[in-house]
Scaffold this active site. Sequence first.
Site, PDB file in Angstrom:
ATOM      1  N   ASP A 127      41.992  48.680  33.773  1.00  0.00           N
ATOM      2  CA  ASP A 127      41.626  47.734  34.831  1.00  0.00           C
ATOM      3  C   ASP A 127      40.105  47.672  34.915  1.00  0.00           C
ATOM      4  O   ASP A 127      39.457  48.616  35.380  1.00  0.00           O
ATOM      5  CB  ASP A 127      42.229  48.200  36.160  1.00  0.00           C
ATOM      6  CG  ASP A 127      41.919  47.265  37.326  1.00  0.00           C
ATOM      7  OD1 ASP A 127      41.058  46.373  37.174  1.00  0.00           O
ATOM      8  OD2 ASP A 127      42.523  47.447  38.400  1.00  0.00           O
ATOM      9  N   SER A 132      42.133  41.695  46.596  1.00  0.00           N
ATOM     10  CA  SER A 132      42.158  43.163  46.531  1.00  0.00           C
ATOM     11  C   SER A 132      40.781  43.759  46.274  1.00  0.00           C
ATOM     12  O   SER A 132      40.530  44.920  46.625  1.00  0.00           O
ATOM     13  CB  SER A 132      43.136  43.626  45.441  1.00  0.00           C
ATOM     14  OG  SER A 132      42.836  43.001  44.203  1.00  0.00           O
ATOM     15  N   HIS A 153      38.884  46.061  39.300  1.00  0.00           N
ATOM     16  CA  HIS A 153      38.731  46.841  40.537  1.00  0.00           C
ATOM     17  C   HIS A 153      37.770  48.011  40.330  1.00  0.00           C
ATOM     18  O   HIS A 153      37.534  48.442  39.200  1.00  0.00           O
ATOM     19  CB  HIS A 153      40.099  47.340  41.011  1.00  0.00           C
ATOM     20  CG  HIS A 153      41.046  46.227  41.343  1.00  0.00           C
ATOM     21  ND1 HIS A 153      41.967  45.734  40.442  1.00  0.00           N
ATOM     22  CD2 HIS A 153      41.185  45.491  42.473  1.00  0.00           C
ATOM     23  CE1 HIS A 153      42.648  44.749  41.006  1.00  0.00           C
ATOM     24  NE2 HIS A 153      42.200  44.577  42.232  1.00  0.00           N
TER      25      HIS A 153
END
Length: 434
Positions: free
Chosen positions: A405, A145, A408
């Site tokens: 997070d 991702s 990312h």
Amino acid sequence: MKQLSIDRRIQSLFPIVLASLLVLGTAKLVLEKLKSYHSYAFQINGRARDGKHGLAVIVSPEDRIDESCNVFEGEWVWDNVSHPLYTEESCPYLVKQVTCQRNGRPDSFYENWRWQPNGCKLPRFDPLKLLQILRGKRLMFVGDSVQRGQFESLVCMLQSVIPEGKKSLERIPPRKIFKIQVPQNLSILLSQFQQNLNLDQEFDASIEYYWAPFIVESISDHATKHTVLKRLVKLDSISTHGKHWKGVDVLVFESYVWWKYKPTINATYGSPDDVEEYNVTTAYRLALETWANWLESSINPYTQKVFFMSMSPTHLWSWEWKPGSNENCFNESYPIQGPYWGTGSSLEIMDIVHDILEELKVNVTLLNITQLSEFRKDAHTTIYGERKGKLLTKEQRSDPKNFADCIHWCLPGVPDTWNEILYAYLLKNHQNVS
């Protein structure tokens, strides 16, 4: 007597005519050779998919990074004039996971930092020039991702110069495909950028993303139904993925975060029924060896370019850059100043990558973006992204220590710089046809 004089003149012209025919014949043969697939010029620059030859792309010396320039060493400088290269609002192709502003992040400073290499400059990103280089070609990002974020970044960097109706995004799991069809009449579009090009026909190009978090095959290869909690990697299996990569003109690989969830990983090597627990670094080396073998048996070095992205760093523990603290990347607004290397980035893995690339018989360019990204503790999605496909709830946002997070990246943001560097290398490697 007069007739004899004329005959002699004709005879004297005969060698000249013969020589002219020979020259024309030779020129025709050379041109036909250049037009063939076997011509080196067309091997390195490609051709349009409809069989017609594309317009030659000329890269000027000032657009090429110098051999002495290490673009991976430098500093982040504040630049709210040229950066960001696009906005969330201008790009409809961003997923919710990366749209930090739309998701409520109160500051946008992270968008305005530009990477400045020491002693040289990255070429200004020119979406039209990149479109010309990609004429009739496919560029594919392969990885997890984080790599998907780089794919979305490049789509956003390009899409604004492509007319409506000539671009589309398709989801064909495990791929995402951004298709580009550049029309014959680009005079209005090009005049906006003060270009004087003559594109004589439509051509297709695509920017693609392929989900393969371990590069080799695993039980996590479904594009949406996967979890890092259950990892089983097939260290010697890659053919299912590889059939989707064959013939792709530019391949950009990345694989790291999924390997590092735990220090050991379940994997098979040889018999698919013989599952063993491997040390991650051992498994990673075996996986990259399988990938390297696939490259050597499948890549055409004349028509394909291959890149490997070094690891994208995490910023999970604030004590690494702020001694005495016990938080993470949440609420960070500025890059780290001075030397810094986080414990989330494995030097062992870096060494494995270098070893594998040195032994390869085909050329793979390593884009070593780890150190420059290490400084950017401020640019992660934190509580302004998604978890398990959904935006964080109010309760989760109130607990950033457990839910932020720090893997990312927000977009616009750091992955744009990775693509500016990728663009610089595509320009550097491009061969002008004289």
